[in-house]
Design a protein around this motif. Sequence first.
Motif, short mmCIF file in Angstrom:
data_model
loop_
_atom_site.label_atom_id
_atom_site.label_comp_id
_atom_site.label_asym_id
_atom_site.label_seq_id
_atom_site.Cartn_x
_atom_site.Cartn_y
_atom_site.Cartn_z
N GLU A 5 37.05 -20.98 82.64
CA GLU A 5 37.36 -21.82 82.87
C GLU A 5 37.64 -22.55 81.65
O GLU A 5 36.58 -22.50 80.64
N ALA A 228 49.90 -27.36 87.21
CA ALA A 228 48.99 -26.28 88.04
C ALA A 228 47.81 -25.77 86.76
O ALA A 228 46.61 -25.05 87.04
N LEU A 229 48.11 -25.58 84.81
CA LEU A 229 47.13 -25.53 84.05
C LEU A 229 45.64 -25.39 84.73
O LEU A 229 45.36 -27.00 85.00
N PRO A 230 44.48 -24.43 84.55
CA PRO A 230 43.55 -25.07 84.76
C PRO A 230 42.72 -26.16 84.02
O PRO A 230 42.24 -26.96 83.84
N ARG A 269 40.45 -25.93 91.51
CA ARG A 269 41.81 -25.24 90.37
C ARG A 269 41.95 -24.27 90.08
O ARG A 269 43.09 -23.66 90.40
N TRP A 273 45.21 -22.20 90.39
CA TRP A 273 46.26 -21.17 89.80
C TRP A 273 46.24 -20.10 90.18
O TRP A 273 47.23 -19.44 89.73
N THR A 274 45.40 -19.43 90.30
CA THR A 274 45.75 -17.49 90.42
C THR A 274 45.91 -17.75 92.11
O THR A 274 46.51 -16.49 92.29
N GLY A 304 49.89 -23.04 93.45
CA GLY A 304 50.15 -23.17 92.32
C GLY A 304 50.86 -23.76 92.03
O GLY A 304 51.46 -23.68 91.68
#
Length: 366
Positions: A5, A228-230, A269, A273-274, A304
């Motif tokens: 991350e 929603a980017l880490p 998070r 994202w995933t 996400g």
Amino acid sequence: MNPAEPAAPGPVAPPRFTLALLGATGVGKSTLLNTIFGADLAATGIGEPVTRGSHLYRRPGHHMAVLDTEGLEYGRDAGQLASDLADAIRSAGPVHVIWYCVRATDRRFTDVEADLVRQLADLGPPVLLVLTRSPDPAHGAVVELARHIDSLALPVWDERCFEVNAQPDRFAGTDQHGLLTLLEATNAVAPAGVRLALAAAQRLDAGLKRESADACVDRASKDLSGRALPRALRTRWTQMFADVALVYGLPKDLAVSAAEATRELALLRAWLWTGQLGSWGVPSVALGRMAVGKRRSGRADGMGSGLSAGIVTRIVGATWVDVCEEAYLAAYPEPPTLQRAVFTAEVSHRLSEQLPAHLRLFRRRT
């Protein structure tokens, strides 16, 4: 935190709120300040000279400053007095609100004072005219003085006086009153950018703290709608934790630690994202059951989206606000003090308990 991350920059401190506190010697400025903000900054803070006879006081770790002047002695030349105060306010800048204090039982408000208030209003910051040590808003002398000042049509906020009594006196039979109204008016006229610092500094109104903390969560949720980017999630959640902690008088490093070390937050998070809850392990049985149910239902798209990031941020933020508020109220009137591990464990426990139900409800609506 998962090693993959991205690192988040540290939270940014909010702008400082600066109050100019003006009035003659003996009107009760220090008592008023101490009652609303929990300390007399002139006695406990670090003062730096601004102009001759004026000091700007700040306490380390606090985002509030008070411009305090020597007691206004109205026998001085009125023009020079106004010029000295104007120099002090400009030098301390930016000053956001001015409290001009008059003792209610003095029964007089001179032409010099009226001219001074007019010149202060021309400087820009809103002026609140405060009648201190008021035995009762309905007291004859207070009513008479307030009517006289009102008749002058001075350029003060809301065209009124704020009658207050900061220190109850059981022998004289006077109660504390008017402070919440003064604080609410100060919050209303303060620029939006410094209201967070004002809410954090004041120790009088738990409701204002909650309102300000909720607003921090709301801003974070809106900021993350569509993102929603880490890195964006982690940075904004850390800032949200720090802002809420500030409101309740908790150290910034404690908030950062809770945001960084709570495993459920890292999992969320990754999920946003995933779409894979199990990517970094399952921190609780409840979340594990939800992950299994999600895979069995065939919903591999995860959550996400920007919309879901905003909703999850609201849930996370509300949990953090509850934890901070409870610590604040439990310690009041003393500042809250808890170990980092205690806060992190409490956030982890509450997220494990509350998130599954919230997120299942959201999934049913989408």
